[in-house]
Design a protein around this motif. Structure first.
Motif, PDB file in Angstrom:
ATOM      1  N   ILE A 136     -36.308  47.279 -44.924  1.00  0.00           N
ATOM      2  CA  ILE A 136     -35.828  48.659 -44.987  1.00  0.00           C
ATOM      3  C   ILE A 136     -34.396  48.752 -44.472  1.00  0.00           C
ATOM      4  CG2 ILE A 136     -36.109  50.976 -44.018  1.00  0.00           C
ATOM      5  CD1 ILE A 136     -39.143  50.465 -44.020  1.00  0.00           C
ATOM      6  N   LEU A 137     -34.152  48.187 -43.312  1.00  0.00           N
ATOM      7  CA  LEU A 137     -32.835  48.306 -42.691  1.00  0.00           C
ATOM      8  C   LEU A 137     -31.749  47.582 -43.466  1.00  0.00           C
ATOM      9  CD1 LEU A 137     -33.706  47.838 -38.903  1.00  0.00           C
ATOM     10  CD2 LEU A 137     -33.389  49.969 -40.167  1.00  0.00           C
TER      11      LEU A 137
ATOM     12  N   ALA B 179     -41.730  53.168 -34.843  1.00  0.00           N
ATOM     13  CA  ALA B 179     -40.814  53.548 -33.766  1.00  0.00           C
ATOM     14  C   ALA B 179     -39.374  53.237 -34.132  1.00  0.00           C
ATOM     15  CB  ALA B 179     -41.207  52.829 -32.476  1.00  0.00           C
ATOM     16  N   VAL B 180     -39.134  52.052 -34.662  1.00  0.00           N
ATOM     17  CA  VAL B 180     -37.772  51.653 -35.025  1.00  0.00           C
ATOM     18  C   VAL B 180     -37.229  52.542 -36.141  1.00  0.00           C
ATOM     19  CG1 VAL B 180     -36.342  49.803 -35.969  1.00  0.00           C
ATOM     20  CG2 VAL B 180     -38.125  49.266 -34.296  1.00  0.00           C
ATOM     21  N   ILE B 181     -38.029  52.722 -37.186  1.00  0.00           N
ATOM     22  CA  ILE B 181     -37.565  53.465 -38.365  1.00  0.00           C
ATOM     23  C   ILE B 181     -37.395  54.949 -38.065  1.00  0.00           C
ATOM     24  CG2 ILE B 181     -38.169  54.182 -40.710  1.00  0.00           C
ATOM     25  CD1 ILE B 181     -37.161  51.265 -40.386  1.00  0.00           C
TER      26      ILE B 181
ATOM     27  N   ILE C 139     -32.263  54.741 -44.673  1.00  0.00           N
ATOM     28  CA  ILE C 139     -33.705  54.928 -44.530  1.00  0.00           C
ATOM     29  C   ILE C 139     -34.106  56.115 -45.379  1.00  0.00           C
ATOM     30  CG2 ILE C 139     -35.595  55.409 -42.935  1.00  0.00           C
ATOM     31  CD1 ILE C 139     -33.846  54.191 -40.715  1.00  0.00           C
ATOM     32  N   THR C 140     -34.903  55.875 -46.394  1.00  0.00           N
ATOM     33  CA  THR C 140     -35.298  56.918 -47.333  1.00  0.00           C
ATOM     34  C   THR C 140     -36.611  57.572 -46.916  1.00  0.00           C
ATOM     35  OG1 THR C 140     -36.572  55.412 -48.739  1.00  0.00           O
ATOM     36  CG2 THR C 140     -34.203  55.594 -49.179  1.00  0.00           C
ATOM     37  N   ASP C 141     -36.934  58.670 -47.588  1.00  0.00           N
ATOM     38  CA  ASP C 141     -38.228  59.312 -47.357  1.00  0.00           C
ATOM     39  C   ASP C 141     -39.361  58.339 -47.677  1.00  0.00           C
ATOM     40  OD1 ASP C 141     -36.890  61.627 -46.703  1.00  0.00           O
ATOM     41  OD2 ASP C 141     -37.231  62.604 -48.639  1.00  0.00           O
ATOM     42  N   GLN C 142     -39.193  57.548 -48.708  1.00  0.00           N
ATOM     43  CA  GLN C 142     -40.213  56.570 -49.098  1.00  0.00           C
ATOM     44  C   GLN C 142     -40.391  55.508 -48.017  1.00  0.00           C
ATOM     45  OE1 GLN C 142     -39.519  54.747 -52.898  1.00  0.00           O
ATOM     46  NE2 GLN C 142     -41.391  53.522 -52.826  1.00  0.00           N
ATOM     47  N   ASP C 143     -39.279  55.091 -47.412  1.00  0.00           N
ATOM     48  CA  ASP C 143     -39.362  54.120 -46.317  1.00  0.00           C
ATOM     49  C   ASP C 143     -40.175  54.683 -45.158  1.00  0.00           C
ATOM     50  OD1 ASP C 143     -37.693  52.328 -47.698  1.00  0.00           O
ATOM     51  OD2 ASP C 143     -35.882  53.193 -46.794  1.00  0.00           O
ATOM     52  N   TYR C 144     -39.875  55.921 -44.803  1.00  0.00           N
ATOM     53  CA  TYR C 144     -40.591  56.562 -43.704  1.00  0.00           C
ATOM     54  C   TYR C 144     -42.069  56.721 -44.039  1.00  0.00           C
ATOM     55  CZ  TYR C 144     -42.037  60.095 -40.300  1.00  0.00           C
ATOM     56  OH  TYR C 144     -42.698  60.781 -39.323  1.00  0.00           O
ATOM     57  N   ALA C 145     -42.347  57.121 -45.269  1.00  0.00           N
ATOM     58  CA  ALA C 145     -43.739  57.288 -45.686  1.00  0.00           C
ATOM     59  C   ALA C 145     -44.491  55.964 -45.609  1.00  0.00           C
ATOM     60  CB  ALA C 145     -43.799  57.849 -47.105  1.00  0.00           C
TER      61      ALA C 145
END
Length: 202
Positions: free
Chosen positions: A71-72, A129-131, A77-83
């Protein structure tokens, strides 16, 4: 059955550089968690660019998670990454006997179930936590502007302080944790969460 409100990304962990925010988070029952995972990465780190390049590199080094690294490495960081990391957290906690509902865009969640919720979160939340911490930082202040400067500008805009109130005044008040306004006020909480007014359509 126990239930608790968690915020996986500690609101004051290098996100806003203000000691006030920890004490004045909108949720009273917040569980602040470190933004870094439990182990450090010793390999090659991508060459990040942009206002948050140093923080992306630091986050990359903070974990050995391939998921987080992938991801990084994109530099955003996209919404999809967070999801994706949220879903992993929910699944991991479910396997440990806890039901999780993600309630916000920056790691906020409610967790219910019998047992030690903190122990479950400790075992499951490294990636999230990181994201979520870095996502909050970059969304709240995309250009990485000086934190105290944008906070004071917001305080002026909300008329919480007189025009003469300066950045130095705010820095001094942060040290003493004594402010010329209520830290429980909706306007101050709005400034700590969104000092640039980005979520309110400016």
């Amino acid at each position: 059955m126990t239930s608790r409100i968690l915020r996986i990304a500690g609101a004051a962990v290098a996100i806003v550089a203000t000691a006030a925010l920890t004490a004045c988070s909108p949720s009273a029952n917040v569980q602040d968690r470190p933004a870094a995972a439990s182990s450090s990465f010793q390999g090659e780190v991508p060459e990040f660019t942009g206002p948050w390049a140093a923080e992306f590199a630091e986050a990359y080094r903070s974990t050995t998670s391939e998921v987080v690294h992938k991801i990084l490495a994109k530099g955003s960081i996209t919404d999809q990454d967070y999801a994706s990391v949220s879903s992993q957290f929910v699944t991991c906690m479910k396997d440990k006997g806890f039901a999780v509902e993600i309630t916000g865009p920056y790691g906020e969640s409610t967790v219910s179930g019998d047992g030690d919720i903190n122990a479950g979160a400790n075992a499951c939340n490294d990636d999230m936590a990181v994201i979520s911490a870095l996502r909050f930082s970059t969304t709240r202040n995309p250009q990485h502007l000086d934190e105290n400067t944008i906070m004071v500008a917001c305080l002026h805009k909300k008329k919480l302080v007189p025009p003469s109130y300066s950045t130095k005044d705010y820095e001094a008040d942060l040290q003493t944790q004594k402010f010329p306004f209520s830290v429980d006020s909706a306007d101050f909480l709005a400034c700590t969460g969104d000092p640039l007014g980005l979520s309110a359509g400016k």
